[in-house]
Scaffold this motif. Structure first.
Motif, mmCIF file in Angstrom:
data_model
loop_
_atom_site.group_PDB
_atom_site.id
_atom_site.type_symbol
_atom_site.label_atom_id
_atom_site.label_comp_id
_atom_site.label_asym_id
_atom_site.label_seq_id
_atom_site.Cartn_x
_atom_site.Cartn_y
_atom_site.Cartn_z
ATOM 1 N N LYS A 263 0.811 -1.220 0.000
ATOM 2 C CA LYS A 263 0.000 0.000 0.000
ATOM 3 C C LYS A 263 0.842 1.266 0.000
ATOM 4 O O LYS A 263 0.567 2.204 -0.755
ATOM 5 N N HIS A 264 1.866 1.309 0.837
ATOM 6 C CA HIS A 264 2.569 2.572 1.068
ATOM 7 C C HIS A 264 3.910 2.710 0.358
ATOM 8 O O HIS A 264 4.395 3.832 0.170
ATOM 9 N N VAL A 265 4.541 1.579 -0.019
ATOM 10 C CA VAL A 265 5.903 1.663 -0.534
ATOM 11 C C VAL A 265 5.971 1.414 -2.038
ATOM 12 O O VAL A 265 6.366 2.296 -2.810
ATOM 13 N N VAL A 266 5.593 0.226 -2.459
ATOM 14 C CA VAL A 266 5.788 -0.168 -3.859
ATOM 15 C C VAL A 266 5.192 0.839 -4.849
ATOM 16 O O VAL A 266 5.872 1.248 -5.803
ATOM 17 N N PRO A 267 3.954 1.298 -4.665
ATOM 18 C CA PRO A 267 3.382 2.226 -5.664
ATOM 19 C C PRO A 267 4.116 3.560 -5.769
ATOM 20 O O PRO A 267 3.957 4.274 -6.759
ATOM 21 N N ARG A 268 4.924 3.900 -4.752
ATOM 22 C CA ARG A 268 5.571 5.218 -4.730
ATOM 23 C C ARG A 268 7.033 5.168 -5.145
ATOM 24 O O ARG A 268 7.702 6.213 -5.201
#
Length: 501
Positions: free
Chosen positions: A374-379
């Motif tokens: 949720k917080h790391v991979v997409p960014r």
């Protein structure tokens, strides 16, 4: 204007049933057969050139005869002259005919062709007054009849799902789609060449396995009648490749098709292509360097550059890539410090406070993974190695000697996609058995993706496996990065689709 041309004009004013187009084409086929000219009886046609060769060698071919063949994709009548576009695998070329040059019969045969027909052409190379390299037709042969009309160029195959279902039509009317799969092939070729030149041996391992191992995933199950036993489509080749390391091979790889019985999304297809590499006497640091080399080399070979434009920014695959500890980047982007959390309930509470959806029965490993997604991979846009994963998330990876709660594992993330997974391979059979037992406890608790016990693999480790680094790169996701694809279905020729019925 022939009958189909009249229908095309009519369809711009009001819908016409596709069956009417097909009826007209079938009537033409019947007439051809009656005249002894059945195009489906043609078995071969010898060409001297492809379309692109004529363009590239115009200076030496001008005025010379050529023989080309391909699909008719456009036709423009101008009284007693006709221009048409012929497309083969290499590209498009214009053909030209004038009734005074080829006679009434051949000219009428050209006009009677339908868009989509395959034709063979003999003619001479010239340049039109507008400067376009063309072939002036002297002979024409119908090689195969198209009984279905192609989608009209600007109003045709717009339905994305239909493009995936009928990829053959997509490839015909959207030439840029073909380019994606050419680049895919070039990328795979570069990876194979890089490994072969460095002494790696390409091998093959079973697709049908009695125990689905090497990853945490739900398998597809089938039954072998003669042996009267259930078998599973492989979810990964890992455990068989490591058996080869035990057996004495030191550098092996497999470009393999894997099957996982999971959901379909823009990043997941039930069957997908990976390359897995195992290299004795190195750890995950060396595997990071190899990953950089393979991906950068694939980009250079397929694109001619390591720099890719995506959403207004340049993503550069050139080594070295950034390396960041997993727990550190999760805390930076979500505020959750998993390094100081030890219990499942505490992990769930912390994740929920960061807006992560977790279930009441999710354990520590699952919570970390969901927070990561949720917080790391997409960014993460630029190529980055997320290193040092918790043991609970890595049942096949070696522990870090100085930090036993963590493993020497990394994932490579590029453009918000998990591109590669790798680790220093666990070669301690005692530790491996304990981790399999922990996975079995998860399975007993209802986790059907937990890794099963594999006694034969433990037996192999008991014979001894040298320190080894292992790597898996998702080929489909790599091609997504290289071609700016939004969906994994854009880089798989025939993606899995829900049944139309």
């Amino acid at each position: 204007m022939n009958q189909e041309g009249a229908l095309v004009q009519q369809v711009q004013e009001q819908p016409v049933d596709e069956n009417e187009f097909m009826r007209l084409r079938q009537e033409k086929l019947s007439s051809l057969k009656s005249a002894g000219l059945d195009p489906f009886q043609v078995t071969q046609f010898e060409r001297t050139h492809q379309a692109q060769e004529v363009y590239e060698n115009f200076e030496s071919l001008e005025g010379e005869p050529v023989v080309i063949a391909g699909r008719l994709t456009a036709k423009r009548e101008h009284g007693k002259a006709c221009f048409a576009d012929l497309r083969d695998e290499s590209g498009r070329i214009q053909i030209y005919a004038k009734v005074d040059d080829i006679g009434e019969e051949r000219f009428a045969a050209l006009l009677d062709l339908d868009i989509g027909d395959f034709i063979g052409v003999r003619g001479t190379v010239f340049r039109t007054r507008r400067g376009e390299v063309s072939v002036s037709l002297t002979e024409l042969q119908l090689l195969s009849k198209s009984l279905r009309p192609l989608p009209e160029k600007w109003h045709g195959l717009r339905d994305v799902e239909l493009r995936y279902r009928q990829r053959y039509v997509d490839l015909i009317v959207n030439p840029e789609v073909r380019d994606v799969f050419v680049k895919r092939s070039l990328a795979i070729r570069a990876i194979r060449k890089h490994l072969d030149e460095r002494g790696f041996l390409e091998v093959e391992t079973p697709m049908l396995q009695p125990i689905p191992g090497g990853a945490v995933a739900r398998p597809f199950v089938t039954h072998h009648n003669a042996l009267d036993m259930n078998l599973y489509l492989r979810i990964a080749p890992e455990l068989y490749l490591k058996r080869l390391i035990v057996g004495g091979f030191e550098k092996v790889y497999e470009i393999n098709r894997n099957f996982r019985n999971e959901g379909v999304s823009t990043r997941h297809n039930p069957e997908f292509t990976m390359i897995e590499v195992y290299w004795a006497y190195v750890n995950y640091e060396s595997i990071m360097e190899l990953t950089e080399e393979l991906v950068a080399g694939a980009a250079t070979h397929a694109l001619g550059t390591t720099a890719i434009e995506w959403d207004g920014q340049t993503i550069d695959l050139q080594p070295p890539w950034r390396r960041v500890p997993l727990y550190g980047v999760i805390e930076e982007l979500s505020g959750v410090d998993f390094a100081s959390i030890h219990g499942d309930e505490e992990a769930r509470d912390a994740a929920r406070s960061a807006g992560v959806k977790v279930r009441d029965d999710d354990d520590f490993a699952k919570v970390v993974d969901e927070t990561l997604k949720k917080h790391v991979v997409p960014r993460v846009m630029q190529p980055t190695f997320l290193v040092d994963y918790p043991v609970e998330l890595s049942p096949l990876a070696k522990r870090k000697p100085e930090e036993p709660r963590l493993t020497e594992r990394f994932q490579a993330v590029v453009r918000g996609l998990e591109l590669a997974n790798a680790f220093s391979e666990l070669n301690d059979p005692i530790d491996q058995r304990e981790r399999f037992i922990a996975q079995q406890q998860k399975r007993a608790g209802g986790d059907d993706e937990a890794h099963p016990m594999d006694e034969d693999f433990i037996c192999a480790l008991e014979y001894g496996m040298p320190p080894t680094g292992g790597l898996g790169i998702g080929i489909d996701r790599l091609v997504m990065v290289l071609t700016n694809a939004e969906s994994i279905r854009d880089v798989i020729l025939f993606p899995q689709m829900r049944s139309e019925s």
